[in-house]
Design a protein around this motif. Structure first.
Motif, PDB file in Angstrom:
ATOM      1  N   GLY A  95       0.799  -1.358   0.051  1.00 32.12           N
ATOM      2  CA  GLY A  95      -0.165   0.005  -0.021  1.00 32.12           C
ATOM      3  C   GLY A  95       0.732   1.248   0.027  1.00 32.12           C
ATOM      4  O   GLY A  95       2.060   1.098   0.023  1.00 32.12           O
ATOM      5  N   PRO A  96       0.248   2.364  -0.180  1.00 37.52           N
ATOM      6  CA  PRO A  96       0.893   3.624  -0.259  1.00 37.52           C
ATOM      7  C   PRO A  96       1.536   3.990   0.877  1.00 37.52           C
ATOM      8  O   PRO A  96       1.189   5.260   1.385  1.00 37.52           O
ATOM      9  CB  PRO A  96      -0.053   4.506  -0.900  1.00 37.52           C
ATOM     10  N   GLU A  97       2.426   3.449   1.642  1.00 39.91           N
ATOM     11  CA  GLU A  97       3.044   3.669   2.899  1.00 39.91           C
ATOM     12  C   GLU A  97       3.774   4.754   2.641  1.00 39.91           C
ATOM     13  O   GLU A  97       4.819   4.852   1.900  1.00 39.91           O
ATOM     14  CB  GLU A  97       3.956   2.493   3.423  1.00 39.91           C
ATOM     15  N   PRO A  98       3.631   6.135   3.674  1.00 40.62           N
ATOM     16  CA  PRO A  98       4.388   7.190   3.170  1.00 40.62           C
ATOM     17  C   PRO A  98       6.083   7.108   3.103  1.00 40.62           C
ATOM     18  O   PRO A  98       6.506   7.579   2.641  1.00 40.62           O
ATOM     19  CB  PRO A  98       3.818   8.155   4.446  1.00 40.62           C
ATOM     20  N   ASP A  99       6.227   6.170   4.054  1.00 43.93           N
ATOM     21  CA  ASP A  99       7.891   6.053   4.415  1.00 43.93           C
ATOM     22  C   ASP A  99       8.288   5.559   2.863  1.00 43.93           C
ATOM     23  O   ASP A  99       9.530   5.645   2.415  1.00 43.93           O
ATOM     24  CB  ASP A  99       8.170   5.144   5.469  1.00 43.93           C
ATOM     25  N   LEU A 100       7.692   4.577   2.383  1.00 42.02           N
ATOM     26  CA  LEU A 100       8.080   3.782   1.133  1.00 42.02           C
ATOM     27  C   LEU A 100       8.092   4.644  -0.205  1.00 42.02           C
ATOM     28  O   LEU A 100       8.561   3.992  -1.063  1.00 42.02           O
ATOM     29  CB  LEU A 100       7.629   2.646   1.089  1.00 42.02           C
ATOM     30  N   VAL A 101       7.131   5.458  -0.363  1.00 42.97           N
ATOM     31  CA  VAL A 101       7.197   6.317  -1.761  1.00 42.97           C
ATOM     32  C   VAL A 101       7.241   7.592  -1.680  1.00 42.97           C
ATOM     33  O   VAL A 101       7.551   8.262  -0.657  1.00 42.97           O
ATOM     34  CB  VAL A 101       5.551   6.183  -2.052  1.00 42.97           C
ATOM     35  N   ASP A 102       7.729   8.090  -2.780  1.00 48.03           N
ATOM     36  CA  ASP A 102       8.013   9.508  -3.274  1.00 48.03           C
ATOM     37  C   ASP A 102       6.932  10.145  -3.496  1.00 48.03           C
ATOM     38  O   ASP A 102       5.639   9.673  -3.360  1.00 48.03           O
ATOM     39  CB  ASP A 102       9.016   9.778  -4.209  1.00 48.03           C
ATOM     40  N   ALA A 103       7.169  11.479  -3.864  1.00 47.53           N
ATOM     41  CA  ALA A 103       5.807  12.391  -4.189  1.00 47.53           C
ATOM     42  C   ALA A 103       4.967  11.904  -5.387  1.00 47.53           C
ATOM     43  O   ALA A 103       3.671  12.343  -5.326  1.00 47.53           O
ATOM     44  CB  ALA A 103       6.252  13.844  -4.311  1.00 47.53           C
ATOM     45  N   GLU A 104       5.517  11.233  -6.302  1.00 45.61           N
ATOM     46  CA  GLU A 104       4.636  10.533  -7.309  1.00 45.61           C
ATOM     47  C   GLU A 104       3.882   9.382  -6.789  1.00 45.61           C
ATOM     48  O   GLU A 104       3.001   8.821  -7.778  1.00 45.61           O
ATOM     49  CB  GLU A 104       5.640  10.389  -8.366  1.00 45.61           C
ATOM     50  N   GLY A 105       4.171   8.864  -5.644  1.00 49.25           N
ATOM     51  CA  GLY A 105       3.251   7.543  -5.217  1.00 49.25           C
ATOM     52  C   GLY A 105       4.121   6.310  -5.629  1.00 49.25           C
ATOM     53  O   GLY A 105       3.585   5.284  -5.382  1.00 49.25           O
ATOM     54  N   TYR A 106       5.521   6.371  -6.130  1.00 50.14           N
ATOM     55  CA  TYR A 106       6.100   5.223  -6.353  1.00 50.14           C
ATOM     56  C   TYR A 106       7.123   4.966  -5.402  1.00 50.14           C
ATOM     57  O   TYR A 106       7.521   5.783  -4.497  1.00 50.14           O
ATOM     58  CB  TYR A 106       6.647   5.091  -7.802  1.00 50.14           C
ATOM     59  N   PHE A 107       7.944   3.824  -5.225  1.00 51.54           N
ATOM     60  CA  PHE A 107       9.017   3.767  -4.504  1.00 51.54           C
ATOM     61  C   PHE A 107      10.079   4.713  -4.838  1.00 51.54           C
ATOM     62  O   PHE A 107      10.126   5.095  -5.790  1.00 51.54           O
ATOM     63  CB  PHE A 107       9.906   2.354  -4.842  1.00 51.54           C
ATOM     64  N   HIS A 108      10.853   5.169  -3.810  1.00 56.28           N
ATOM     65  CA  HIS A 108      11.938   6.312  -3.972  1.00 56.28           C
ATOM     66  C   HIS A 108      12.730   5.594  -5.483  1.00 56.28           C
ATOM     67  O   HIS A 108      12.810   4.642  -5.636  1.00 56.28           O
ATOM     68  CB  HIS A 108      12.667   6.368  -2.781  1.00 56.28           C
ATOM     69  N   ARG A 109      13.463   6.756  -5.823  1.00 59.05           N
ATOM     70  CA  ARG A 109      14.113   6.309  -6.843  1.00 59.05           C
ATOM     71  C   ARG A 109      15.686   5.915  -6.728  1.00 59.05           C
ATOM     72  O   ARG A 109      16.162   5.040  -7.029  1.00 59.05           O
ATOM     73  CB  ARG A 109      14.410   7.383  -8.097  1.00 59.05           C
ATOM     74  N   ARG A 110      15.887   6.430  -5.286  1.00 58.80           N
ATOM     75  CA  ARG A 110      17.465   6.076  -5.088  1.00 58.80           C
ATOM     76  C   ARG A 110      17.661   5.422  -3.581  1.00 58.80           C
ATOM     77  O   ARG A 110      16.664   5.644  -2.784  1.00 58.80           O
ATOM     78  CB  ARG A 110      18.361   7.542  -4.972  1.00 58.80           C
ATOM     79  N   ASN A 111      18.398   4.628  -3.432  1.00 61.50           N
ATOM     80  CA  ASN A 111      18.678   4.131  -2.149  1.00 61.50           C
ATOM     81  C   ASN A 111      18.999   5.081  -1.060  1.00 61.50           C
ATOM     82  O   ASN A 111      18.457   4.790   0.214  1.00 61.50           O
ATOM     83  CB  ASN A 111      19.975   3.445  -2.087  1.00 61.50           C
ATOM     84  N   GLU A 112      19.223   6.294  -1.171  1.00 66.52           N
ATOM     85  CA  GLU A 112      19.664   7.379  -0.201  1.00 66.52           C
ATOM     86  C   GLU A 112      17.881   7.581   0.386  1.00 66.52           C
ATOM     87  O   GLU A 112      18.001   7.557   1.603  1.00 66.52           O
ATOM     88  CB  GLU A 112      20.182   8.343  -0.677  1.00 66.52           C
TER      89      GLU A 112
END
Lengths: 307, 307
Positions: A95-112
């Protein structure tokens, strides 16, 4: 960089200490259609011996379908916390867990960014990925991590517990602290990673001695490169990463590094490569024997009350 | 099947009652890379006048990117509650809501199952899709529904409220009960649908008079077919659906009906088609003028206290 003692998993599987055992492993299955068609062509008729699936990606169902059609084939879960491209993206299964997603709603782009997440949110997501693979009827042989994002000290206790719960070994390097530093870890994290490796091995987790990867930054003749890397391998178990994909408009539109992915695929399509590797004395293996060894060790420890 | 009175939206936009206005609309943008490359080629240089994006699909980011690069282009949200293929699938944006997903974790394959969901769960998901499109900077001109799944009486009150909240008109047919029955609705639902249409029109929603679609079950010469359908169109506003996609390995691997999608694309690639349609007296339009009309009507009603 590897600890000097002989890998107990190597000898437990009946190999000699000087044997060079290599798992030729395709990452990113399911990321695109191009990964599925490439894997379908390679599996069972090339030097490729293992693969791992990205469950959050759109083509995971097709990936699962081709793997299920090959009973006995190795298949890992490519634990995913990042969605690194622009054109085509993927999101957490939990689900769209805020910690796991970026502003577009997907996983973050980078490991950082991915590594800023609360470990509990990461643990829920990694469990969802493994449990989906099992629910889909995949006989999961191992766990590894997309871009290494989940292979991060704060996330490892839960990842290790998940691996033990399901008897599915994670890719973990049998490195001393210097080896981990060479992979980019800071001194303290490298020390922790090395200590964790020793603790895992003592608990019966099979570790691998070496990591190699075909480059993602150049195309060209990757068969020659594979042979060159194989020729120089030290004894022990090597996890050897490739990213094979067919040359299609979809692949080109999503992945800037498509020429390397296509070169990886072309190298392993070569009908000679497997024989050439074997002529170098390379012993090809997958994760299945390591997984079965892990499960025996877990049962022995449970039987002896070591838990 | 259409009510005999003249569509007030037609005259409000300055057309004569006998004018034949057609919105040539591409469905399913973002479902695959093949839809994105096809749209990129058609938009602004063909008879295509509108498109709608499937936000839950992996290629939605690429779709948004090409649409944003064309300021003023029509773009709708293709409200999605189903994931109908096997190889490549998609899931709700609002999370793994049990009502909305099947045993594999994706949207249901068929309308029958999708329509069992609680209206509140559907409303949350449709809102998430529209709000994501807006958050991504799309100047949304309309709403339509993938496979018609969300165009279902229990879901319509929330959908209509969402459309009014954002001033984005939904595709809604100006049909009497007989017209809705011809689309497969039972007598009672058809009656409700017709009454809702009248109520919407009274509230200032612009409706369309006719629906046409290029076939998905055959390939061949769809340009000739388009002209044939256009020639026989009655006066009024027609929403004319096509599913253009490039002929790629990805498209062929996902969609059994790929020959028709490619034929749709080839028809609209024809440099002559737009001129041939205009020579038949067809007036090409998108949703933007209807959207702007809708917003004026909403403001007028708000100003007059009719809410």
């Amino acid at each position: 960089m590897t600890r000097s003692s002989v890998n107990p998993a190597l000898t437990a599987l009946g190999y000699a200490p000087e044997d060079r055992v290599v798992i030729f492993h395709a990452d990113d299955l399911g990321m695109t259609e191009a990964t599925v068609s490439a894997y379908s062509e390679l599996e069972g008729r090339s030097a490729l011996t293992s693969v791992s699936v990205m469950l959050p990606c759109a083509w995971a169902p097709a990936a699962a379908q081709v793997v299920r059609a090959r009973p006995g084939a190795d298949v890992g879960v490519h634990l995913t916390l990042t969605s690194e491209w622009d054109a085509c993206r993927w999101a957490p299964l939990s689900g769209p867990e805020p910690d796991l997603v970026d502003a577009e709603g997907y996983f973050h782009r980078r490991n950082e960014e991915a590594r800023q997440a609360a470990p509990a949110a990461v643990a829920r997501e990694l469990r969802a990925q493994l449990e989906r693979a099992l629910a889909w009827g995949l006989d999961v042989t191992h766990l590894d991590t997309h871009m290494g994002a989940a292979a991060w000290p704060p996330f490892l206790p839960d990842l290790v517990a998940l691996a033990a719960e399901y008897g599915v070994p994670p890719l973990y390097l049998r490195h001393g602290a210097a080896g981990w530093e060479a992979l980019g870890f800071g001194p303290e994290e490298a020390q922790q990673a090395a200590q964790l490796g020793q603790a895992l091995e003592a608990r019966g987790f099979p570790l691998v001695d070496h990591l190699r990867m075909l480059p993602l930054d150049v195309g060209g003749d990757h068969a020659a490169l594979t042979l060159e890397l194989a020729r120089e391998l030290p004894p022990g178990i090597t996890h050897f990463i490739l990213h094979p994909a067919s040359d299609t408009p979809e692949l080109r539109a999503v992945a800037r590094d498509w020429p390397a992915r296509v070169a990886n695929f072309e190298a392993f399509r070569s009908p000679e490569l497997r024989g050439e590797l074997e002529a170098l004395g390379i012993r090809l293996s997958g994760y299945r024997p390591l997984r079965d060894l892990f499960r025996r060790r877990l049962r022995e420890r449970a039987g002896s009350g070591q838990g």
